[in-house]
Design a protein around this motif. Structure first.
Motif, PDB file in Angstrom:
ATOM      1  N   HIS A   1       7.108  -7.667 -16.420  1.00  0.00           N
ATOM      2  CA  HIS A   1       8.251  -7.055 -16.658  1.00  0.00           C
ATOM      3  C   HIS A   1       8.423  -6.372 -18.136  1.00  0.00           C
ATOM      4  O   HIS A   1       9.261  -5.496 -18.389  1.00  0.00           O
ATOM      5  CB  HIS A   1       9.295  -7.577 -15.943  1.00  0.00           C
ATOM      6  CG  HIS A   1       9.196  -8.058 -14.419  1.00  0.00           C
ATOM      7  ND1 HIS A   1       8.641  -6.893 -13.449  1.00  0.00           N
ATOM      8  CD2 HIS A   1       9.387  -9.013 -13.598  1.00  0.00           C
ATOM      9  CE1 HIS A   1       8.609  -7.401 -12.288  1.00  0.00           C
ATOM     10  NE2 HIS A   1       9.227  -8.518 -12.448  1.00  0.00           N
TER      11      HIS A   1
ATOM     12  N   ASP B   1      12.285  -6.800  -7.574  1.00  0.00           N
ATOM     13  CA  ASP B   1      10.705  -6.810  -7.871  1.00  0.00           C
ATOM     14  C   ASP B   1       9.961  -5.655  -7.261  1.00  0.00           C
ATOM     15  O   ASP B   1       8.827  -5.226  -7.725  1.00  0.00           O
ATOM     16  CB  ASP B   1      10.246  -8.199  -7.202  1.00  0.00           C
ATOM     17  CG  ASP B   1      10.317  -9.278  -8.306  1.00  0.00           C
ATOM     18  OD1 ASP B   1      10.440  -8.942  -9.561  1.00  0.00           O
ATOM     19  OD2 ASP B   1      10.379 -10.496  -7.572  1.00  0.00           O
TER      20      ASP B   1
ATOM     21  N   ARG C   1       6.154 -14.707 -14.164  1.00  0.00           N
ATOM     22  CA  ARG C   1       6.354 -13.235 -13.857  1.00  0.00           C
ATOM     23  C   ARG C   1       6.891 -12.560 -14.692  1.00  0.00           C
ATOM     24  O   ARG C   1       7.046 -11.291 -14.637  1.00  0.00           O
ATOM     25  CB  ARG C   1       7.093 -13.485 -12.375  1.00  0.00           C
ATOM     26  CG  ARG C   1       6.324 -14.204 -11.197  1.00  0.00           C
ATOM     27  CD  ARG C   1       7.222 -14.627 -10.351  1.00  0.00           C
ATOM     28  NE  ARG C   1       8.179 -13.480  -9.744  1.00  0.00           N
ATOM     29  CZ  ARG C   1       9.309 -13.480  -8.873  1.00  0.00           C
ATOM     30  NH1 ARG C   1       9.498 -14.606  -8.419  1.00  0.00           N
ATOM     31  NH2 ARG C   1       9.767 -12.498  -8.717  1.00  0.00           N
TER      32      ARG C   1
ATOM     33  N   ILE D   1      -2.514 -10.463 -18.193  1.00  0.00           N
ATOM     34  CA  ILE D   1      -2.288 -10.389 -16.831  1.00  0.00           C
ATOM     35  C   ILE D   1      -3.577 -10.382 -15.845  1.00  0.00           C
ATOM     36  O   ILE D   1      -3.744 -11.289 -15.004  1.00  0.00           O
ATOM     37  CB  ILE D   1      -1.224  -9.549 -16.266  1.00  0.00           C
ATOM     38  CG1 ILE D   1      -0.110  -9.819 -17.026  1.00  0.00           C
ATOM     39  CG2 ILE D   1      -1.183  -9.729 -14.626  1.00  0.00           C
ATOM     40  CD1 ILE D   1       0.575 -11.149 -16.708  1.00  0.00           C
TER      41      ILE D   1
END
Length: 353
Positions: free
Chosen positions: A69, A126, A65, A57
């Motif tokens: 996670h 989020d 996205r 990342i």
């Protein structure tokens, strides 16, 4: 990337890769003879996944996205794995694996339920998903420290020397990620990856250094003449008797001290000490007594097997060894013992009447 970024990427990625390999080895390649190794492998695997994703990342921010996670999801199990690593290391044969499986099943369901919330509250999810993961990690790290403190007071002699280094290493990594996540320390996200790599290689140097191995051997020799406590000895003896009675390990003619010690999750030295000091028997005497008692039961039940066949049936690999051992333990020969079990003529006549 600049040269500095390339070096940063290299050291972070190599640490994550090596941790991943070691974790996979402990989980899937190495035979599960020592339960704490499984949890140590799980710790390395989850941390390596989190570290590897953090590196990706940082250097490739355009990734989907869902990727970060997934890294957080892996991190969710790091705390529980550390907690159970400490418990299983201290408790050893008293550790109940069934309860651990139930706990991990519940944790997996909780993580799945939290993940499903994304479908209904994507913005809120989020915002708070990372907080949820780090909160769970925090709880288990503190719980692990407390567990180590209480168990180390209960068990004066630690089962192995790796427990404290593993706990300290995980605490350092935890603090690094917490400081970065909360923003108290303003450094790049890959800083946590560098900390993981540094801690991983520092442990290699500490745990596998020759001087460390020599000092551990000296420590073992220093206490080699000390008798196992009655409380631990009772637990070992109960487990040993269960293995003998339920699995009939004594029937294996090639059974060795190391094999039996492995089944009990203790060292060969501890098993030998248990037999000699607490039971006052050698390994061969202990096993042969089970074999001879089994042979006597077969004879008493009126088996039509030949004498030498009975010896092979109960675990002896030669006729002469069976005869000499039987004579030594029962003070008679197998043949005379069989004859003594046969009803006399007077008893036969009485039964006919």
């Amino acid at each position: 990337m600049t040269f500095g970024q390339q070096m940063l990427f290299f050291f972070s990625a190599v640490g994550a890769f090596n941790g991943l390999l070691l974790g996979v080895y402990l989980l899937f390649v190495k035979k599960l003879k020592y339960i704490p190794d499984f949890f140590l492998g799980l710790i390395l695997l989850t941390l390596s996944i989190r570290v590897g994703i953090s590196v990706c990342i940082y250097f490739y921010p355009d990734l989907p996205r869902i990727i970060p996670h997934l890294g957080l999801a892996a991190l969710f199990f790091t705390g529980p794995a550390l907690y159970y690593y400490i418990r299983s290391s201290f408790l050893q044969e008293h550790f109940i694996l069934k309860n651990c499986r139930r706990s991990f099943g519940i944790l997996t369901l909780i993580l799945g339920a939290v993940g499903l919330l994304y479908l209904f509250f994507p913005v809120t999810w989020d915002t708070y998903y990372g907080t949820f993961i780090y909160t769970v990690w925090t709880i288990f790290v503190f719980w692990s420290v407390y567990e180590y403190y209480t168990l180390s007071k209960k068990y004066a002699e630690k089962p192995n020397k790796f427990i404290l280094p593993v706990l300290i290493s995980n605490t350092i990594i935890f603090l690094a990620y917490q400081l970065i996540a909360t923003g108290w320390v303003q450094i790049y996200c890959a800083g946590g990856s560098l900390v993981f790599s540094f801690v991983l290689y520092a442990n290699f140097l500490i745990l596998f250094n020759k001087k460390y191995r020599l000092s551990e051997t000296k420590e073992l020799n220093r206490y080699s003449n000390k008798k196992i406590s009655d409380e631990r000895a009772d637990g070992f003896v109960s487990k040993l008797e269960r293995l003998m009675n339920s699995e009939e390990l004594y029937k294996n003619p090639n059974l060795k001290l190391n094999d039996l010690a492995t089944r009990m999750n203790i060292s060969s030295h501890q098993l030998s000490q248990l037999l000699n000091d607490n039971l006052e028997k050698s390994f061969s005497t202990y096993i042969n007594e089970y074999r001879i008692n089994e042979a006597c039961e077969i004879i008493e039940n009126g088996s039509y097997l030949k004498i030498e066949e009975i010896g092979y049936e109960v675990g002896f690999n030669s006729k002469s060894t069976f005869f000499s051992t039987f004579k030594k333990i029962k003070n008679t020969t197998p043949l005379l013992y069989r004859q003594s079990q046969m009803p006399s003529e007077r008893e036969l006549q009485s039964s006919n009447l």
